[in-house]
Design a protein around this motif. Sequence first.
Motif, PDB file in Angstrom:
ATOM      1  N   GLN A 207       3.532   2.296   1.131  1.00 53.71           N
ATOM      2  CA  GLN A 207       2.377   2.003   0.283  1.00 53.71           C
ATOM      3  C   GLN A 207       2.040   0.516   0.327  1.00 53.71           C
ATOM      4  N   GLY A 208       3.089  -0.326   0.270  1.00 52.99           N
ATOM      5  CA  GLY A 208       2.857  -1.763   0.324  1.00 52.99           C
ATOM      6  C   GLY A 208       2.315  -2.221   1.655  1.00 52.99           C
ATOM      7  N   VAL A 209       2.853  -1.666   2.747  1.00 56.45           N
ATOM      8  CA  VAL A 209       2.368  -2.021   4.089  1.00 56.45           C
ATOM      9  C   VAL A 209       0.910  -1.615   4.246  1.00 56.45           C
ATOM     10  N   ALA A 210       0.582  -0.402   3.841  1.00 57.86           N
ATOM     11  CA  ALA A 210      -0.792   0.092   3.983  1.00 57.86           C
ATOM     12  C   ALA A 210      -1.763  -0.745   3.155  1.00 57.86           C
ATOM     13  N   LEU A 211      -1.352  -1.097   1.932  1.00 59.18           N
ATOM     14  CA  LEU A 211      -2.225  -1.879   1.059  1.00 59.18           C
ATOM     15  C   LEU A 211      -2.404  -3.299   1.594  1.00 59.18           C
ATOM     16  N   THR A 212      -1.324  -3.909   2.055  1.00 62.50           N
ATOM     17  CA  THR A 212      -1.393  -5.270   2.585  1.00 62.50           C
ATOM     18  C   THR A 212      -2.206  -5.305   3.877  1.00 62.50           C
ATOM     19  N   ARG A 213      -1.979  -4.326   4.735  1.00 63.08           N
ATOM     20  CA  ARG A 213      -2.710  -4.281   6.017  1.00 63.08           C
ATOM     21  C   ARG A 213      -4.210  -4.087   5.772  1.00 63.08           C
ATOM     22  N   ALA A 214      -4.545  -3.243   4.804  1.00 62.04           N
ATOM     23  CA  ALA A 214      -5.958  -3.015   4.500  1.00 62.04           C
ATOM     24  C   ALA A 214      -6.615  -4.285   3.954  1.00 62.04           C
TER      25      ALA A 214
ATOM     26  N   ALA B 288      -5.640  -7.392   4.520  1.00 58.96           N
ATOM     27  CA  ALA B 288      -5.666  -8.446   5.535  1.00 58.96           C
ATOM     28  C   ALA B 288      -6.673  -8.172   6.643  1.00 58.96           C
ATOM     29  N   LEU B 289      -6.764  -6.919   7.067  1.00 54.18           N
ATOM     30  CA  LEU B 289      -7.589  -6.582   8.226  1.00 54.18           C
ATOM     31  C   LEU B 289      -8.939  -5.980   7.857  1.00 54.18           C
ATOM     32  N   GLY B 290      -9.083  -5.503   6.615  1.00 56.86           N
ATOM     33  CA  GLY B 290     -10.332  -4.886   6.200  1.00 56.86           C
ATOM     34  C   GLY B 290     -10.411  -3.430   6.618  1.00 56.86           C
ATOM     35  N   GLY B 291     -11.546  -2.808   6.336  1.00 58.94           N
ATOM     36  CA  GLY B 291     -11.758  -1.415   6.714  1.00 58.94           C
ATOM     37  C   GLY B 291     -11.008  -0.429   5.859  1.00 58.94           C
ATOM     38  N   ALA B 292     -10.639  -0.809   4.638  1.00 55.89           N
ATOM     39  CA  ALA B 292      -9.856   0.078   3.776  1.00 55.89           C
ATOM     40  C   ALA B 292     -10.748   1.138   3.145  1.00 55.89           C
ATOM     41  N   HIS B 293     -10.194   2.333   2.995  1.00 57.40           N
ATOM     42  CA  HIS B 293     -10.874   3.391   2.263  1.00 57.40           C
ATOM     43  C   HIS B 293     -10.583   3.199   0.779  1.00 57.40           C
ATOM     44  N   PRO B 294     -11.615   3.146  -0.079  1.00 59.44           N
ATOM     45  CA  PRO B 294     -11.386   2.875  -1.500  1.00 59.44           C
ATOM     46  C   PRO B 294     -10.410   3.846  -2.157  1.00 59.44           C
ATOM     47  N   GLY B 295     -10.504   5.128  -1.806  1.00 64.78           N
ATOM     48  CA  GLY B 295      -9.605   6.111  -2.400  1.00 64.78           C
ATOM     49  C   GLY B 295      -8.161   5.873  -2.018  1.00 64.78           C
ATOM     50  N   ALA B 296      -7.922   5.613  -0.715  1.00 62.79           N
ATOM     51  CA  ALA B 296      -6.557   5.359  -0.252  1.00 62.79           C
ATOM     52  C   ALA B 296      -6.010   4.072  -0.867  1.00 62.79           C
ATOM     53  N   THR B 297      -6.852   3.051  -0.953  1.00 64.89           N
ATOM     54  CA  THR B 297      -6.416   1.787  -1.556  1.00 64.89           C
ATOM     55  C   THR B 297      -6.006   1.987  -3.004  1.00 64.89           C
TER      56      THR B 297
END
Length: 266
Positions: free
Chosen positions: A220-227, A229-238
Amino acid sequence: MALTTDTLTARVPALREFGYWMRRYRRIWRGTVVISVANPLLFLAAMGAGLGKLVDANHSGHLSGTPYLDFLAPGLLAASAMQNGFIEGAFPVFQSSRTRGNYSAAVATSMRPTDILAGHLLFVAFRVLLSGLLFLGVVVAFGVVGPARALLAAGPVLLTGTAFAAPLMAWAVLVDRQSRLNGLYRFVVMPLYMFSGTFFPISQLPYWLQAVATCTPLYQGVALTRAAALGGAHPGATAVHACYLLAMTAAGIWVSRRSYTHRLNR
């Protein structure tokens, strides 16, 4: 009327415990800063810029066109926050809760066990954030992200570290042998480090292990940090990632309040 430092600490006893840990930290901060910069520098240089060239040359479809250095850096950042949360939330708490530890002196004052917990957890959060910001400085220097994106990733880093530290503090204050902490680091923290999407996408794991990995706090932390830092995150997943880590932190604090009170009042 302006509050003086003494008045503020009198009104918020937890700040006295925080001040104790800050005074200790003043004696060792140079070494920790060097480690916080040298470790990511070596990792990113060797695995990102070195191994990354081989990965990028083979055009791995698992990275969806993302350069390996860009993929790796946020994962290492989150994993580093986990390790810092563990190191700061486990061993110092264990030592402090021993018979001659500083908790015994603190609880003999007007501070309650919950004040001691709050002050120490505040210091742990400070250490996680400071190390994370230094790491982010290295990431910016490598050109992975710009300064604005780096600051945006600081929140997930802090949340990842405290999500591990708070539950660990609840347990470490009750542990009777340091070997148990060492065992937890060896058999839980290190596997999380390897199989939570830090070095490669979890889609490369066997299907059943993918399901396990997605339930782990480091993923969860990796996915949140990667989103971040790199952008393109899905609001629901975030939102799911952030709520998971917030819930883990809140649960850790709730259990810690009980375990600190049980340990320090006996």
